[in-house]
Design an enzyme around this catalytic site. Structure first.
Site, PDB file in Angstrom:
ATOM      1  N   GLU A 134      -3.376 -58.325 -11.832  1.00  0.00           N
ATOM      2  CA  GLU A 134      -4.289 -57.384 -12.499  1.00  0.00           C
ATOM      3  C   GLU A 134      -3.495 -56.212 -13.110  1.00  0.00           C
ATOM      4  O   GLU A 134      -2.610 -55.649 -12.462  1.00  0.00           O
ATOM      5  CB  GLU A 134      -5.296 -56.833 -11.477  1.00  0.00           C
ATOM      6  N   LYS A 209     -13.580 -57.500 -16.551  1.00  0.00           N
ATOM      7  CA  LYS A 209     -13.912 -57.400 -15.112  1.00  0.00           C
ATOM      8  C   LYS A 209     -15.366 -56.976 -14.905  1.00  0.00           C
ATOM      9  O   LYS A 209     -15.803 -55.949 -15.432  1.00  0.00           O
ATOM     10  CB  LYS A 209     -12.948 -56.386 -14.486  1.00  0.00           C
ATOM     11  N   CYS A 246     -10.036 -59.139  -9.480  1.00  0.00           N
ATOM     12  CA  CYS A 246      -9.923 -58.382  -8.231  1.00  0.00           C
ATOM     13  C   CYS A 246     -11.212 -58.225  -7.430  1.00  0.00           C
ATOM     14  O   CYS A 246     -11.654 -59.135  -6.758  1.00  0.00           O
ATOM     15  CB  CYS A 246      -9.254 -57.036  -8.494  1.00  0.00           C
TER      16      CYS A 246
HETATM   17  N1  LIG Z   1      -8.412 -53.432  -8.232  1.00  0.00           N
HETATM   18  C1  LIG Z   1      -9.443 -53.588  -7.446  1.00  0.00           C
HETATM   19  O1  LIG Z   1     -10.514 -53.966  -7.875  1.00  0.00           O
HETATM   20  N2  LIG Z   1      -9.230 -53.287  -6.131  1.00  0.00           N
HETATM   21  C2  LIG Z   1     -10.279 -53.187  -5.197  1.00  0.00           C
HETATM   22  C3  LIG Z   1      -9.805 -53.342  -3.816  1.00  0.00           C
HETATM   23  C4  LIG Z   1     -10.200 -54.639  -3.225  1.00  0.00           C
HETATM   24  O2  LIG Z   1     -11.137 -55.281  -3.718  1.00  0.00           O
HETATM   25  O3  LIG Z   1      -9.582 -55.054  -2.269  1.00  0.00           O
END
Ligand SMILES: NC(=O)NCCC(=O)O
Length: 406
Positions: A134, A209, A246
């Site tokens: 990401e 996203k 993510c």
């Molecule tokens: N970049 C992101 O969405 N991180 C969120 C943390 C997670 O989902 O563990």
């Protein structure tokens, strides 16, 4: 018990071990390790996943540039009417090289210089589809909530895409490139976007996203908008792929939607830290692969990224200058519940797997999750749930003596 790296326990290691898998392998008797492996990693067509030997020009790049490289093979049963459909897929996890105070152009260049030998190793290994982590082209600065990091955002056809387009043409490789996107045609708004580059260097499309985290230091709505691209599946020369970026991995319906649109491989490019999510990491992707009869490629960045100014998360904890440790541990999960060991918890790495896509339909036929799903029941509940007068369907034990309406 001594770690595999003896006295010098690297930062981010598990008591000196690169991964949980390596820790178990080094400390269990072989017959015990075999049983633990059978249960933790599952079996593929009745056997543990086989390791693939990679060409010397790939492994020598991993030695020269000090990145972990591992390769496995997911098989499917032989069919009478279809030939095997084996696609070679790669995942890259990496840390950031330069301090966050360096000029942004230098930071970006240093990241490109770092991942180039890894992409070359993927090319030398005949990888067909490659996915990066990401927002790979920048430090993961969203924790700071400082607006200056918006400067890293790029148009879909910007510098990072152009860099990868050359490599995709060179290696005849589809590359999934998650970036911070600057949408020039819509008021220069910013999105968290995966650009899908075809094997001829063409841009096939983008996915933005869907779910923005609101947890701990991950308050990313300061930077980018909630995605507006739905759940696209990209039909590439090598198979139907999708990207669940993510935090979207915590949403089972998000995973399901990519499956309903026909994905055979779903990538989950991520940035997450040990204290927050490590126990969830091996479960969620694997569950998605099982529930949706597709493969999942999970990628997480590595290392601890320190920022110039302290920040807080409004949780009463002291201000700090880093997120914590990004624990890498990238891996593949198969629709039959088998799973590769994870890459290193602290080193850069390239994980390669051969995936026989025939396994997706074979598992659909075996478990019939699609046929038993009762989508109409869920659609009805969701429709009612979205109405303002929704009442949860709760049947109260009369013995509790509660009034009918609270
Ligand atoms: N970049 C992101 O969405 N991180 C969120 C943390 C997670 O989902 O563990």
């Amino acid at each position: 018990m001594e770690g595999e790296n003896g006295e010098n326990k690297a930062e981010g290691s598990i008591q000196g071990y690169e991964s949980l898998h390596r820790l178990l392998e080094s400390n269990l008797k072989p017959e015990l390790f075999k049983e633990v492996n059978r249960i933790i990693l599952g079996l593929n067509c009745g056997s543990p996943l086989e390791r693939i030997t990679l060409p010397e020009n790939a492994t020598s790049l991993s030695s020269k540039f000090n990145f972990d490289i591992q390769a496995f093979s997911f098989k499917a049963d032989k069919e009478m009417l279809r030939e095997p459909r084996v696609v070679r897929v790669g995942l890259i996890q990496n840390s950031i090289s330069l301090p966050k105070t360096a000029h942004y152009a230098d930071q970006k260049k240093a990241i490109m210089d770092k991942i180039k030998p890894m992409i070359d190793a993927a090319g030398a290994s005949g990888v067909n589809i490659l996915c990066l982590q990401e927002a790979w082209m920048m430090p993961f600065a969203f924790c700071t909530r400082e607006k200056k990091w918006c400067e890293f955002a790029e148009p879909v056809d910007g510098e990072s895409t152009q860099f990868l387009q050359d490599l995709s043409r060179k290696y005849n490789m589809v590359i999934v490139s998650p970036i911070l996107e600057r949408d020039l045609k819509h008021g220069e708004t910013i999105w968290n976007t995966a650009v899908v580059i075809g094997n001829h260097g063409n841009i096939i499309g983008i996915h933005r996203k869907n779910h923005i985290p609101r947890v701990g230091d991950f308050n990313e709505s300061t930077y980018y908008m909630e995605g507006n691209t739905g759940h696209p599946v990209f039909e590439t020369a090598y198979g139907k792929i999708a990207i669940n970026i993510c935090y979207g991995r915590h949403h089972p319906l998000n995973w399901m939607a990519f499956g309903l649109n026909g994905a055979e491989i779903v990538f989950n490019p991520s940035a997450t830290v040990g204290e927050l999510s490590e126990p969830m990491w091996p479960i969620e992707a694997r569950n998605a692969a099982i529930a949706n009869s597709y493969y999942v490629g999970s990628i997480n960045r590595v290392g601890t990224e320190t920022f110039p100014n302290p920040f807080t998360s409004g949780d009463g904890k002291p201000a700090h200058m880093d997120f914590g440790h990004f624990y890498g541990s990238s891996h593949f999960s198969g629709p039959d519940s088998s799973c590769t060991p994870s890459l290193s918890r602290y080193r850069d790495g390239l994980l390669i797997s051969d995936l026989d896509l025939n396994l997706c339909r074979q598992i659909k036929d075996k478990w019939a999750f699609r046929m038993t799903a009762r989508y109409e029941m869920y659609a009805d509940l969701l429709k009612r749930y979205l109405e303002s007068g929704f009442e949860p369907q709760v049947i109260v034990d009369p013995a509790l003596g509660k009034p009918e309406h609270r």
